[in-house]
Design a protein around this motif. Structure first.
Motif, mmCIF file in Angstrom:
data_model
loop_
_atom_site.group_PDB
_atom_site.id
_atom_site.type_symbol
_atom_site.label_atom_id
_atom_site.label_comp_id
_atom_site.label_asym_id
_atom_site.label_seq_id
_atom_site.Cartn_x
_atom_site.Cartn_y
_atom_site.Cartn_z
ATOM 1 N N ILE A 146 0.846 -1.209 0.000
ATOM 2 C CA ILE A 146 0.000 0.000 0.000
ATOM 3 C C ILE A 146 0.878 1.254 0.000
ATOM 4 C CG2 ILE A 146 -1.685 1.317 1.373
ATOM 5 C CD1 ILE A 146 -2.769 -1.559 2.215
ATOM 6 N N ALA A 147 1.947 1.205 0.754
ATOM 7 C CA ALA A 147 2.868 2.357 0.747
ATOM 8 C C ALA A 147 3.478 2.533 -0.643
ATOM 9 C CB ALA A 147 3.956 2.157 1.800
ATOM 10 N N ASN A 148 3.875 1.425 -1.265
ATOM 11 C CA ASN A 148 4.393 1.502 -2.645
ATOM 12 C C ASN A 148 3.353 2.114 -3.571
ATOM 13 O OD1 ASN A 148 6.861 0.318 -2.086
ATOM 14 N ND2 ASN A 148 6.137 -1.765 -2.510
ATOM 15 N N TYR A 149 2.145 1.614 -3.400
ATOM 16 C CA TYR A 149 1.056 2.087 -4.269
ATOM 17 C C TYR A 149 0.841 3.589 -4.092
ATOM 18 C CZ TYR A 149 -3.457 2.335 -6.598
ATOM 19 O OH TYR A 149 -4.485 2.666 -7.446
ATOM 20 N N ASN A 150 0.833 4.031 -2.851
ATOM 21 C CA ASN A 150 0.628 5.464 -2.597
ATOM 22 C C ASN A 150 1.718 6.294 -3.262
ATOM 23 O OD1 ASN A 150 -1.691 5.108 -1.161
ATOM 24 N ND2 ASN A 150 -0.681 5.027 0.832
ATOM 25 N N ARG A 151 2.918 5.746 -3.305
ATOM 26 C CA ARG A 151 4.020 6.478 -3.922
ATOM 27 C C ARG A 151 3.854 6.528 -5.449
ATOM 28 N NH1 ARG A 151 7.710 3.365 -2.466
ATOM 29 N NH2 ARG A 151 8.371 2.544 -4.461
ATOM 30 N N VAL B 230 1.364 7.794 -11.158
ATOM 31 C CA VAL B 230 1.830 7.293 -12.471
ATOM 32 C C VAL B 230 0.796 6.316 -13.048
ATOM 33 C CG1 VAL B 230 3.718 6.120 -13.676
ATOM 34 C CG2 VAL B 230 4.207 7.465 -11.623
ATOM 35 N N ILE B 231 0.260 5.463 -12.180
ATOM 36 C CA ILE B 231 -0.707 4.462 -12.641
ATOM 37 C C ILE B 231 -2.003 5.146 -13.081
ATOM 38 C CG2 ILE B 231 -2.088 2.466 -11.914
ATOM 39 C CD1 ILE B 231 0.256 1.868 -9.904
ATOM 40 N N TRP B 232 -2.476 6.078 -12.286
ATOM 41 C CA TRP B 232 -3.766 6.704 -12.599
ATOM 42 C C TRP B 232 -3.702 7.615 -13.815
ATOM 43 C CZ3 TRP B 232 -4.422 8.649 -6.886
ATOM 44 C CH2 TRP B 232 -4.754 7.558 -6.070
ATOM 45 N N LYS C 33 16.629 3.530 -13.413
ATOM 46 C CA LYS C 33 16.946 2.478 -12.447
ATOM 47 C C LYS C 33 15.739 1.553 -12.343
ATOM 48 C CE LYS C 33 19.118 1.380 -8.347
ATOM 49 N NZ LYS C 33 19.463 1.598 -6.998
ATOM 50 N N ILE C 34 16.012 0.253 -12.338
ATOM 51 C CA ILE C 34 14.937 -0.747 -12.267
ATOM 52 C C ILE C 34 14.866 -1.257 -10.832
ATOM 53 C CG2 ILE C 34 14.065 -2.914 -13.273
ATOM 54 C CD1 ILE C 34 14.747 -0.781 -15.387
ATOM 55 N N GLN C 35 13.721 -1.158 -10.234
ATOM 56 C CA GLN C 35 13.577 -1.603 -8.854
ATOM 57 C C GLN C 35 12.347 -2.495 -8.743
ATOM 58 O OE1 GLN C 35 16.026 -0.303 -6.707
ATOM 59 N NE2 GLN C 35 15.307 -2.050 -5.480
ATOM 60 N N GLU C 36 12.543 -3.723 -8.316
ATOM 61 C CA GLU C 36 11.376 -4.595 -8.154
ATOM 62 C C GLU C 36 10.696 -4.310 -6.821
ATOM 63 O OE1 GLU C 36 11.979 -8.828 -8.376
ATOM 64 O OE2 GLU C 36 9.833 -9.139 -8.104
ATOM 65 N N LEU C 37 9.362 -4.302 -6.844
ATOM 66 C CA LEU C 37 8.580 -3.983 -5.642
ATOM 67 C C LEU C 37 7.738 -5.174 -5.205
ATOM 68 C CD1 LEU C 37 7.060 -0.589 -6.759
ATOM 69 C CD2 LEU C 37 9.191 -0.955 -5.550
ATOM 70 N N ASN C 38 7.084 -4.995 -4.077
ATOM 71 C CA ASN C 38 6.142 -6.005 -3.574
ATOM 72 C C ASN C 38 6.807 -7.379 -3.494
ATOM 73 O OD1 ASN C 38 4.364 -3.929 -3.695
ATOM 74 N ND2 ASN C 38 2.978 -4.839 -5.195
ATOM 75 N N LEU C 39 8.038 -7.394 -3.034
ATOM 76 C CA LEU C 39 8.719 -8.686 -2.961
ATOM 77 C C LEU C 39 8.140 -9.500 -1.813
ATOM 78 C CD1 LEU C 39 12.358 -7.489 -3.546
ATOM 79 C CD2 LEU C 39 10.955 -8.869 -5.074
ATOM 80 N N SER C 40 7.953 -10.753 -2.082
ATOM 81 C CA SER C 40 7.544 -11.655 -1.002
ATOM 82 C C SER C 40 8.375 -12.905 -1.210
ATOM 83 C CB SER C 40 6.065 -11.994 -1.098
ATOM 84 O OG SER C 40 5.866 -12.872 -2.178
ATOM 85 N N ASN C 41 8.332 -13.816 -0.284
ATOM 86 C CA ASN C 41 9.064 -15.076 -0.454
ATOM 87 C C ASN C 41 8.671 -15.728 -1.760
ATOM 88 O OD1 ASN C 41 10.178 -14.597 1.935
ATOM 89 N ND2 ASN C 41 8.797 -15.926 3.095
ATOM 90 N N GLU C 42 7.389 -15.710 -1.986
ATOM 91 C CA GLU C 42 6.867 -16.329 -3.197
ATOM 92 C C GLU C 42 7.433 -15.634 -4.439
ATOM 93 O OE1 GLU C 42 3.914 -15.969 -6.470
ATOM 94 O OE2 GLU C 42 4.357 -14.434 -5.002
#
Ligand code: DGJ
Length: 723
Positions: free
Chosen positions: A604-609, A613-615, A673-682
């Motif tokens: 959610i914090a990522n999304y808020n940031r 851009v998405i909208w 710069k490429i940054q992957e987000l929402n990382l989880s174990n999966e």
């Protein structure tokens, strides 16, 4: 305004014995956008209006003077010499069923540097019957809006049988139509087929909403199929929240006419003298750069002109429908308010089931229409919940469905004459409910008051979800009496009257458009709504297809996607899917593990940031789930300094590998710069190859590409790409 008179046509000599009539020169009416032209010709010989050209912007329209073929009728009438589908048909007071329309005048007004409106007046030489064609152009967005105004001054009402918003013609070798059909929980399924000679109709006859089985949108590719980056096409949509019809007719010369408008099915309209019949708008874009450009054009137009507050921001929310259904009380809701805050969401949205006392709304069989707080569930009312939300630092929103009624309700008992139902046949229910007769001004007042009284009593309500869970069946309006064929049209116009009035008083309140999932999604309604509920189907795999479909016509800022417990995918996959539009949650937060909660808070914090851009960014669709076992898309902001890329692997075959994906819309000279987000174990476990942490120029990313995604079914990746 620019128009030229050709004066080039040869004067045809009159038959022997008849006086020589001076042939008027042809007149060209030029409308268009930055990259497209829509040009009309008034033929000097017959005084009729023709479509002379629709397509890529011409260097000069002078060459059209040389074209002897006058073009196609701009707004074909019924009853004289037209042998194909008519745009307009009327029967006059003397029972004469014919209509002839001749050009009278036109004028163009520029609202500003971007928007201009051309109005072309056509009149019948024999009857006082007039049609004004309106062509509104949005230069920078390459979008054109068309509608018609029909009026007459005959002594008595004139019956109009057809009243198209727009008639467009194409001359291509082949026509490929992309349509979007569906049902509850199956919205926006995309199909593409070649048009053959004869008529293809896409329509709906649902009355209260346009969309459910067929959606009021289409893409039409000329000559060959278009892809995301190549091909000439128009993408069009009708701004009307009721029964609609698109007619595609390929004639004997392989010309195509497309007639769009309200569905004339069972809807002949008795038009009194002096009162204009104003059709809804047909909105379309023409491009020669493929479906991706068509969608971006519509998104840009929608953000500025089509969706209420389309350039603004949206509230993230926690909804309780999937988590609690009708089964909640004040204590449970207080807990959910805490969860809203804990998750870092802006608002709690209380869904169905909060109202009605004599017939409590504990399921969908009772209570609809009785908009008082249910005392058993909410002893302290909505006011208390709004206050509680305030205390906990979140906002409060509420669900309503004010156009409908359950037969088990006090409203039904008090006002049986306010309901659309046949007087002499059994009532026919859909979701155990009936539609109110909104054509009746008393019902309009009631619906307005449901909202107004609630907001007056609780000015702290920050959001509304406006639902509409059924279409019309066994329909009869007690109010319309002998004008039953007006019901489909008058219902929708009455709805707009109520919404207009509400918006005058509450111009900024965010309201979500909902209709048993995505049953009412169109630009007629979206003028009044900030967003829409895309589907009740929140299985993230299904959702990728549904959201893909909507993305063709509607901007991400308007498409509500919630993370729920539907589907068997990981929380990460469900979150990443919801994130590609307006994200929310509809889930039992208290059942989340510590890890899941943490993951969601970070997402959610990522999304808020990144939500801006998405909208409001430009959408690039790279890989379609309809073509491959994955879906990849990206939003880029206006200055090309930030992009968000979403990659979903739906399924994979043994040994399947994915090539790098060439991005688009970036600045070749910038380094990203490429940054992957929402990382989880999966997410980590399944990554095929992560480029996270690396930097590349836009040139590299657009020419060589990026390795994206994973080879494991139902996994996903979100990348933030920053200058
Ligand atoms: C249909 C909507 O699509 C759901 O989200 C929910 O609001 C229910 N109606 C409530 O009855």
């Amino acid at each position: 305004m620019s128009y030229v008179s050709s004066g080039q046509n040869p004067v045809v000599p009159p038959p022997a014995g008849q006086p020589q009539v001076q042939q008027k020169p042809d007149l060209f009416i030029h409308t268009g956008t930055r990259n497209s032209d829509l040009i009309y010709r008034v033929n000097g010989r017959d005084g009729r209006l023709y479509q002379a050209y629709l397509g890529t912007k011409l260097g000069s329209i002078e060459s059209l003077r040389q074209v002897r073929d006058e073009g196609h009728p701009a707004y074909a009438t019924f009853g004289t010499d037209n042998l194909f589908e008519a745009a307009v048909r009327a029967t006059h007071n003397d029972a004469n069923p014919s209509l002839e329309l001749k050009y009278v005048s036109h004028q163009t007004e520029n609202a500003d540097a971007n928007v201009s409106l051309t109005r072309i007046i056509l009149r019948d030489p024999v009857y006082p019957f007039e049609v004004t064609l309106n062509i509104k152009t949005f230069a920078n967005e390459d979008v054109i809006e068309q509608w018609a105004e029909i009026k007459h001054t005959e002594k008595k009402p004139v019956t109009i049988f057809n009243y198209a918003s727009s008639m467009l013609h194409f001359d291509a070798n082949k026509y490929w139509l992309t349509q979007f059909h569906g049902d509850w929980a199956e919205e926006m399924r995309m199909q593409e087929s070649e048009l053959t000679s004869g008529i293809k109709i896409i329509d709906s006859k649902l009355g209260t909403r346009a969309h459910m089985y067929q959606t009021p949108v289409f893409m039409l590719s000329l000559n060959g199929k278009s892809d995301e980056n190549n091909g000439e096409l128009i993408a069009g949509t009708l701004g009307w929240s009721g029964s609609f019809r698109f007619v595609f007719e390929v004639d004997e010369k392989n010309s195509l006419r497309v007639i769009s408008g309200i569905n004339p099915y069972a809807s002949e309209y008795s038009l009194p003298p002096g009162k204009p019949f104003i059709t809804p708008s047909m909105i379309f874009t023409f491009t020669n750069q493929g479906k991706g450009q068509a969608s971006r054009n519509l998104h840009r137009w929608a953000s500025k002109y089509g969706v209420l507050d389309g350039t603004g921001s949206r509230l993230t929310l926690l909804n309780n429908w999937e988590a609690t259904g009708f089964n909640f009380d004040e204590k449970k809701l207080a807990g959910i308010l805490d969860d809203t805050r804990k998750m870092g969401l802006d608002l709690f949205l209380l869904d169905d089931g909060w109202f009605a006392n004599k017939y409590p709304r504990n399921n969908d069989r009772a209570g609809l229409g009785d908009w008082q707080e249910n005392k058993a569930k909410l002893p302290n009312g909505i006011t208390y919940l709004v206050k509680e939300a305030e205390n906990k630092g979140v906002k409060f929103g509420i669900w309503i469905e004010p156009e409908m009624v359950n037969p088990r309700s006090e409203l039904y008992e008090a006002h049986p004459d306010w309901i659309l139902k046949l007087p002499n046949r059994p009532e026919h229910y859909y979701r155990n409910q009936l539609v109110l007769d909104l054509t009746n001004p008393k019902v309009q007042e009631f619906v307005y008051n449901v909202v107004d009284e609630m907001l007056t009593k609780n000015p702290g309500i920050a959001f509304i979800k406006w639902d509409c869970n059924r279409m019309m069946t066994n329909t009869y309006s007690p109010y319309l009496k002998d004008k039953q064929s007006h019901v489909y049209i008058d219902y929708v116009n009455s709805l707009y009257t109520v919404l207009d009035r509400l918006r005058r008083k509450y111009p900024d309140l965010p309201i979500m458009l909902c209709s048993g999932g995505g049953g009412r999604v169109d630009y007629g309604a979206l003028k009044y709504f900030t967003e829409f509920w895309a589907s009740d189907n929140t299985d993230a795999l299904e959702r990728i297809y549904i959201q893909w479909g909507y993305s063709c016509f509607f901007p991400a800022v308007s498409v509500c996607n919630h993370v729920t417990s539907w589907g068997r995918q990981s929380l990460k996959f469900r979150t990443d899917v919801a994130m590609m539009g307006k994200m929310g949650y509809d889930i039992e937060v208290s059942e989340m593990t510590e890890n899941e909660l943490k993951f969601s808070q970070t997402a959610i914090a990522n999304y808020n940031r990144l939500s801006d851009v998405i909208w409001h960014g430009d959408l690039y669709r790279f890989i379609s789930p309809y073509e491959e076992n994955r879906a990849v898309l990206m939003y880029v902001n206006e200055t090309k300094s930030k992009a968000v890329l979403f990659a979903y692997t739906l399924n994979t075959r043994y040994g399947e590998t994915f090539n790098p994906i060439r991005l688009q819309g970036l600045d070749p000279s910038k380094t990203y710069k490429i940054q992957e987000l929402n990382l989880s174990n999966e997410g980590r476990r399944n990554m095929m190859m992560s480029e996270s942490g690396r930097s590349y120029t836009g040139d590299h990313l657009m020419k060589i590409g990026l390795n994206i995604g994973s080879a494991t079914p139902l996994t996903s990746a979100v990348y933030e790409i920053s200058e």
